[in-house]
Write a protein that holds these residues in place. Structure first.
Motif, short mmCIF file in Angstrom:
data_model
loop_
_atom_site.label_atom_id
_atom_site.label_comp_id
_atom_site.label_asym_id
_atom_site.label_seq_id
_atom_site.Cartn_x
_atom_site.Cartn_y
_atom_site.Cartn_z
N SER A 149 46.46 20.66 46.34
CA SER A 149 46.66 20.76 47.76
C SER A 149 47.41 21.97 48.02
CB SER A 149 47.53 19.37 48.13
OG SER A 149 48.91 19.45 47.20
N LEU A 150 47.77 22.78 47.15
CA LEU A 150 48.79 23.94 47.24
C LEU A 150 47.85 24.99 47.38
CD1 LEU A 150 52.16 23.04 45.36
CD2 LEU A 150 51.46 22.99 47.73
N VAL A 151 46.69 25.09 46.42
CA VAL A 151 45.91 26.17 46.26
C VAL A 151 44.73 26.40 47.28
CG1 VAL A 151 44.65 27.74 44.40
CG2 VAL A 151 46.81 26.51 43.69
N GLU A 152 44.75 27.63 47.70
CA GLU A 152 43.41 27.80 48.74
C GLU A 152 42.37 28.41 47.78
OE1 GLU A 152 41.53 27.72 52.55
OE2 GLU A 152 43.37 26.54 51.82
N LYS A 153 41.17 27.98 47.90
CA LYS A 153 39.85 28.25 47.28
C LYS A 153 39.25 28.76 48.46
CE LYS A 153 40.50 25.33 43.36
NZ LYS A 153 39.70 24.34 42.52
N PHE A 154 38.56 29.97 48.40
CA PHE A 154 37.79 30.78 49.49
C PHE A 154 36.34 30.68 49.32
CE2 PHE A 154 42.15 32.23 49.31
CZ PHE A 154 42.44 32.52 50.61
N GLN A 155 35.74 30.21 50.40
CA GLN A 155 34.13 30.44 50.63
C GLN A 155 34.01 31.65 51.51
OE1 GLN A 155 31.89 27.02 51.87
NE2 GLN A 155 30.89 28.34 53.45
N LEU A 156 33.47 32.55 50.96
CA LEU A 156 33.37 34.13 51.47
C LEU A 156 31.80 34.36 51.47
CD1 LEU A 156 36.46 35.74 50.01
CD2 LEU A 156 36.18 35.03 52.48
N ARG A 157 31.51 35.25 52.55
CA ARG A 157 30.08 35.67 52.40
C ARG A 157 30.44 37.32 52.26
NH1 ARG A 157 25.85 33.10 56.65
NH2 ARG A 157 24.48 34.17 55.17
N ALA A 158 29.28 37.85 51.78
CA ALA A 158 29.22 39.37 51.47
C ALA A 158 29.83 40.04 52.81
CB ALA A 158 27.97 39.89 51.03
N GLY A 159 30.60 40.86 52.96
CA GLY A 159 31.23 41.53 53.98
C GLY A 159 32.51 40.97 54.64
N ASP A 160 32.59 39.72 54.12
CA ASP A 160 33.98 39.16 54.77
C ASP A 160 35.12 40.11 53.92
OD1 ASP A 160 32.57 37.43 56.16
OD2 ASP A 160 32.85 35.66 54.75
N ALA A 161 36.13 39.92 54.68
CA ALA A 161 37.62 40.39 54.16
C ALA A 161 38.70 39.54 54.13
CB ALA A 161 38.11 41.92 54.64
N VAL A 162 39.38 39.32 53.15
CA VAL A 162 40.79 38.61 52.98
C VAL A 162 41.86 39.41 53.02
CG1 VAL A 162 42.26 36.96 51.97
CG2 VAL A 162 39.80 36.83 51.52
N VAL A 163 42.45 39.61 54.07
CA VAL A 163 43.66 40.74 54.33
C VAL A 163 45.04 39.86 54.09
CG1 VAL A 163 45.19 42.26 56.00
CG2 VAL A 163 42.44 41.98 56.32
#
Length: 306
Positions: A209-223
């Motif tokens: 419940s605390l940890v975020e796992k990410f769904q990203l497509r090529a080209g997305d950026a996490v700032v």
């Protein structure tokens, strides 16, 4: 399956709210498909520059992060110095029109690249990186060098974010949450207690419940602010995961070692004026520091200017 893509980028007002709340924001399509393709082609052509982390250099120690215990991640920080045409896309990414206003908002005008850019290639079963960063060190001491603070609003001034180190993580391949890769603990940049070991190892019942796992497509950026607790799970995908980090600091802050000594006159003369501006060493705005901004032409096309 992939969900629908967001067409509109968040406004700066929306972005500040989300960033302050979570410690990160995802920018969909920060890189164009052509830029992603150029990055991957350049990586393929220069793959011999990548070094695998082995032995004491491994960063994945705890079980969810270590992979098969043998295969290390591969990384490289030489992209800006590769021969043409392979270096060009990485130099262009220094001054993306999509990101310049965001970095101005989060770091202030005159922000600078603080580390050499870094590409991480995570092979199947390859290690990730144990949780690190965070507002507090494991002993509970304030992690001042990567701190995140907000100056409260006053009668004549809106609230303002102060963060000493921003990381922009560009996905160069698609990733699904169940495959591993980048993870973060939203809101941990404001934590008042150190990260418990049971959560750091994902053994706690609270971890999911605390940890975020990410769904990203090529080209997305996490700032994200480096003051957020973050890491990378071992990679279970069938093909190599690639991600690229560009890290930035305020105008007069230097976290990384003196990498700017690598930028000699020959190298700087190969760059555009705007690219040189973001590679300035740390010094105060009042000392005639050049700054970047974005202008729009009559058709709405953005360009980065000094």
């Amino acid at each position: 399956t992939w969900g629908s893509r967001l067409v509109m980028q968040p406004t700066l007002t929306e972005l500040k709210f989300a960033f302050d709340l979570k410690g990160y924001v995802v920018i969909k399509g920060a890189l164009s498909p052509a830029q992603v393709s150029a990055c991957n082609a350049a990586i393929n052509a220069n793959y011999s520059d990548f070094q695998e982390r082995k032995g004491v250099l491994r960063n994945g120690v705890k079980a969810p992060f270590r992979g098969d215990g043998v295969t290390g991640r591969r990384d490289c920080g030489r992209m800006l110095f590769w021969d043409q045409p392979h270096c060009q896309v990485f130099r262009d990414i220094l001054v993306l029109p999509t990101l310049v206003p965001i970095l101005n908002e989060l770091l202030g005008y005159g922000y600078r690249m603080d580390h050499l850019p870094l590409i991480i290639a995570q092979p199947p079963n390859g290690e990730g990186f144990d949780f690190h960063g965070g507002r507090l060190n494991p002993n509970g001491e304030w992690n001042e060098e990567i701190s995140y603070e907000v100056q409260p609003a006053a009668s004549n001034q809106a609230a303002r974010i102060f963060t000493k180190l921003i990381n922009v993580a560009f996905a160069l391949t698609d990733t699904l949450p169940q495959q591993g890769g980048f993870v973060a603990i939203p809101g941990s940049h404001k934590a008042n207690f150190p990260l418990p070991p049971s959560i750091a190892s994902l053994e706690s019942d609270l971890s999911d419940s605390l940890v975020e796992k990410f769904q990203l497509r090529a080209g997305d950026a996490v700032v994200f602010t480096e003051a957020i607790t973050h890491g990378a799970l071992a990679w279970t995908g069938e093909t190599e995961r690639r991600t690229m980090f560009y890290r930035y600091a305020p105008a007069n802050i230097g976290y990384g070692r003196g990498y700017s000594k690598m930028f000699d006159e020959t190298f700087l003369n190969q760059l555009t004026e705007t690219q040189r501006v973001v590679l300035q060493p740390p010094f105060h705005l009042r000392l005639d520091r050049q700054c970047l901004s974005v202008e729009y032409n009559q058709t709405g096309e953005p360009s980065v200017v000094v």
